[in-house]
Design an enzyme around this catalytic site. Structure first.
Site, mmCIF file in Angstrom:
data_model
loop_
_atom_site.group_PDB
_atom_site.id
_atom_site.type_symbol
_atom_site.label_atom_id
_atom_site.label_comp_id
_atom_site.label_asym_id
_atom_site.label_seq_id
_atom_site.Cartn_x
_atom_site.Cartn_y
_atom_site.Cartn_z
ATOM 1 N N ALA A 115 0.870 -1.169 0.000
ATOM 2 C CA ALA A 115 0.000 0.000 0.000
ATOM 3 C C ALA A 115 0.910 1.223 0.000
ATOM 4 O O ALA A 115 2.085 1.135 0.398
ATOM 5 C CB ALA A 115 -0.881 -0.027 1.234
ATOM 6 N N GLY B 270 0.622 -4.907 1.062
ATOM 7 C CA GLY B 270 -0.566 -4.994 0.205
ATOM 8 C C GLY B 270 -0.305 -5.772 -1.077
ATOM 9 O O GLY B 270 -1.246 -6.313 -1.670
ATOM 10 N N GLU C 164 -0.683 -9.273 -0.108
ATOM 11 C CA GLU C 164 -2.116 -9.476 0.178
ATOM 12 C C GLU C 164 -2.920 -9.574 -1.117
ATOM 13 O O GLU C 164 -3.863 -10.360 -1.223
ATOM 14 C CB GLU C 164 -2.620 -8.332 1.059
ATOM 15 C CG GLU C 164 -2.038 -8.413 2.473
ATOM 16 C CD GLU C 164 -2.282 -7.157 3.291
ATOM 17 O OE1 GLU C 164 -1.904 -6.052 2.829
ATOM 18 O OE2 GLU C 164 -2.859 -7.269 4.386
ATOM 19 N N GLU D 21 4.547 -4.782 7.694
ATOM 20 C CA GLU D 21 3.755 -3.777 8.409
ATOM 21 C C GLU D 21 4.180 -3.522 9.850
ATOM 22 O O GLU D 21 4.218 -2.375 10.292
ATOM 23 C CB GLU D 21 2.257 -4.166 8.387
ATOM 24 C CG GLU D 21 1.578 -3.957 7.046
ATOM 25 C CD GLU D 21 1.715 -5.151 6.112
ATOM 26 O OE1 GLU D 21 2.514 -6.070 6.395
ATOM 27 O OE2 GLU D 21 1.018 -5.164 5.085
#
Ligand code: DAK
Length: 258
Positions: free
Chosen positions: A63, A108, A111, A131
């Site tokens: 992200a 992300g 993910e 993260e």
């Protein structure tokens, strides 16, 4: 679309995330475009989708850290929901989705790959959930899908340490199905997609539904789901044509998705 390209080759579509200046990191605009392209996919026309990243270095480097850095709690939850909604749409898309991981798949990015049905990668791929090293938890389903895909213990190790792993280790723990030299990744993804697209599309979609929904049920209910989906196939022309060809010792005609 500024950040997403969708190319169709017969019954296979290739979706490319293309934001090179940030190694294809996912900001709100990329997520919005991704959602709208996923919404536009016609499961009658397209039988298998490949998702990859532009360039030779990165699938998706996570992200967008710049965008996330100033979020409040409420905005953070909303950003997480945007990503979760689109990744869930990918996971529940009726057709199979292959992640062709061509480099960094971090946060992300990992993910996103995990919301696909099948992951294959290039030798230079790097996976991880960094993260906790940034002061946050994964927010696009990482804690849930990683623990379901690899062992809970290995998922926890990756989450707690925030350490990245390379392609051979990703293969060893079952995060990816195969590793290829970089130039062979897309041909391999397309070959796999064509093998899927050549089979009876209604049966393939039923398999995806059976596996995904069955894994959320107890075995007794999961078997009933499989029985129902199996029964549904006997109302299709593709079942009649496929079995007839076998009995006549012929190759089946192209399946019609009927
Ligand atoms: N976001 C924004 N920009 C990024 C980026 C990212 N994730 N990753 C790379 N970039 C940018 C870099 O800032 C750099 O930009 P310029 O400086 O050139 O302007 C450019 O891409 C090239 O990167 P590098 O110069 O760093 O390239 P290197 O080859 O040296 O390093 C790298 C590549 C992938 C190892 C490195 O860029 C890196 O460590 N990137 C960050 C990887 C990362 O930590 N990703 C995970 C992000 S966290 C949540 C919702 C979502 C999430 C969490 C919670 N909720 C709402 C609860 C998700 C979190 C994440 O994904």
């Amino acid at each position: 679309m500024a950040f997403i390209q969708l190319e169709k080759e017969g019954h296979v579509a290739v979706l490319t995330i293309d934001r090179p200046k940030a190694l294809n990191a996912l900001n709100s605009e990329v997520l919005k475009e991704l959602e709208s392209v996923i919404d536009s996919i016609d499961a009658g026309e397209t039988r298998c989708l490949i998702i990859t990243g532009a360039g030779e270095k990165s699938f998706v480097a996570g992200a967008d850290i710049g965008e996330m850095s100033t979020l409040t709690k409420v905005q953070g939850e909303a950003f997480g929901k945007t990503g979760n909604d689109v990744f869930r749409k990918i996971e529940t898309l009726p057709i199979p989705v292959i992640a062709a991981v061509n480099g960094f798949a971090l946060g992300g990015g990992n993910e996103l790959a995990m919301s696909c049905d099948i992951r294959i990668c290039s030798e230079n791929a790097v996976f991880g959930q960094p993260e906790t090293g940034l002061g946050i938890t994964p927010g696009f389903g990482g804690t849930q899908r990683l623990a379901r895909l690899v062992s809970p213990g290995m998922a926890k190790q990756l989450l707690y340490t925030a350490k990245n792993i390379k392609a051979p280790e990703a293969l060893r723990i079952g995060l990816v199905n195969a590793v290829y030299p970089p130039e062979e990744l897309m041909p391999a993804a397309k070959k796999l997609a064509s093998q899927i697209a050549d089979n009876a599309p209604i049966a393939v979609r039923a398999c995806k539904k059976a596996v995904n929904e069955g894994l959320e049920k107890g075995m007794d209910d999961a078997i009933v789901l499989e029985e129902k989906l199996f029964g549904d196939c006997f109302e299709t022309e593709d079942q009649i044509g496929g079995m007839k060809a076998f009995l006549n010792k012929e190759k089946h005609a192209p399946y019609q998705n009927k």
